[in-house]
Write an enzyme that holds these catalytic residues in place. Sequence first.
Site, short mmCIF file in Angstrom:
data_model
loop_
_atom_site.label_atom_id
_atom_site.label_comp_id
_atom_site.label_asym_id
_atom_site.label_seq_id
_atom_site.Cartn_x
_atom_site.Cartn_y
_atom_site.Cartn_z
N GLU A 1 21.50 2.32 6.33
CA GLU A 1 20.16 1.85 5.93
C GLU A 1 19.65 2.60 4.70
O GLU A 1 18.45 2.56 4.41
CB GLU A 1 19.19 1.93 7.11
N GLU B 1 23.68 7.08 5.68
CA GLU B 1 23.16 6.07 6.60
C GLU B 1 23.34 4.69 5.98
O GLU B 1 23.09 4.50 4.78
CB GLU B 1 21.69 6.34 6.90
N ASP C 1 0.81 -1.22 0.00
CA ASP C 1 0.00 0.00 0.00
C ASP C 1 0.85 1.28 0.00
O ASP C 1 0.80 2.08 0.94
CB ASP C 1 -0.95 0.00 1.22
N GLU D 1 -12.88 -1.00 -7.04
CA GLU D 1 -12.80 -1.96 -5.93
C GLU D 1 -12.40 -1.26 -4.64
O GLU D 1 -13.11 -1.32 -3.65
CB GLU D 1 -11.80 -3.07 -6.28
O1 FUB Z 1 -3.33 -3.82 2.84
C1 FUB Z 1 -4.64 -4.07 3.29
C2 FUB Z 1 -5.64 -3.78 2.20
O2 FUB Z 1 -5.31 -4.54 1.04
C3 FUB Z 1 -5.61 -2.36 1.72
O3 FUB Z 1 -6.29 -1.49 2.57
C4 FUB Z 1 -6.24 -2.53 0.38
O4 FUB Z 1 -6.07 -1.42 -0.45
C5 FUB Z 1 -5.51 -3.75 -0.11
O5 FUB Z 1 -4.24 -3.42 -0.64
#
Ligand code: FUB
Length: 458
Positions: A335, A333, A40, A214
Amino acid sequence: MRSRPLLGALCAAAMVVTAAVLPTAAHADNPIVQTVYTADPAPLVYNGRVYLYTGHDEDNSTYFTMKEWRLYSSDDMVNWTDHGSPMSLATFSWAKSDAWAGQVINRNGKFYWYVPVTNRATGRMAIGVGVASSPTGPFTDALGHPLVENGEIDPTVFVDDSGQAYLYWGNPNLWYVRLNTDMVSYSGGVTQIPLTTAGFGTRTGNTARPTLYEEGPWVYKRNGLYYNVFAAKCCSEFIGYSTAPGPTGPWTYRGTVMPTQGSSFTNHPGVIDFKGSSYFFYHNGALPGGGGYTRSVAVEKFTYNADGTIPTITMTSAGAPQNGTLNPYTRQEAETIAWSSGVETEAASEGGRNIGYLENGDYVKVKGVAFGSGATSFSARVASATAGGRIEVRLGSPTGALAGTCTVASTGGWQTWTTVSCPISGATGTQDLYLRFTGGSGYLFNVDWWRFTGGTPG
Ligand code: FUB
């Protein structure tokens, strides 16, 4: 007993296999993060850097088991600095679970992070707001309760040129509120955006969800046109988008941004312009052990068509080209990583993070290092509770030309730091730097930062 997090161990074993079957694997820069699973992506451009906020899929997850968010930043799109976890479920005393997809925006000299979590009291998904005075946090709960709650997820936030801010979210529906300038309250009601097939495309075989929309909306404005890029269809998802003449519509479906690809049944968009180029962030299951619940964030560069439409973008293991170079003559860094093998990060006692759990043969790649006239010396801040080992400074590949070797002795603790130095030769021009860690069995040492001296970048 210091035990290595699972993904690091998995990577060390799997990278050997991956390198054997994929000749380009050593040069890949996607996914962006190799040390944990991330999902995400929510990029934010601020003060010449990209701050990439992500979710964190737990190792071995069999659901969206997510307890915290993570942060990485870069000024060249390939070398990413790990900032750890500036916000987690614990930030929200009222949240029970599900640290899912959010977005951060900068306003009023503050950073507001809108996230969906499950509200313990109601058992429903709600949108909370974290606030911080720096992009790296720490973030605190701005309200002590949800900003809005209707059981739906995935907030995206956008401030129009007029100063009016909007928060959109939703699965299975799509909603928005008009945020007040304080960014933590809203005026007017919660408004539902009509999901028409003209606006969001036609889904077949699902009468309950006739449009392609979606989840995971990402709303922004470019050249006077409003874009809503979103996860489409399920499952597996692809990324589609719609445009509108205004922030509240009417929306027109424009087609596919990224087809269904990449062994994760979800995907999630994040779109920015940075240093003259456009970038599309997404997630897939490309790391060893990766899949629908063990995802990884990746990025591609793209160019808008002349009419403002978005071209079809496909997932690559190469990722975006480097936008700039890295200066080795300032403290860097450890990292800050373009690619790593077998490496983990953790909080460092001297501030920030260090890399650790390093075993014989593990390495970090730092891409496009501008050695210019040539370095003569390398220094690194190191700590070891065991016998230590060596840092091999290599150029071009993990087995490339050896520019120097620093020996690391025991310091008596994993957070007991000392600085080691060694002479360097052959590090001139702009090259990819590989720090390869060697020694006996078990964990060798940690590295907090490094720096070259003797040359001038260019
Ligand atoms: O990562 C958890 C859920 O899965 C997210 O809120 C959605 O967008 C999907 O990626």
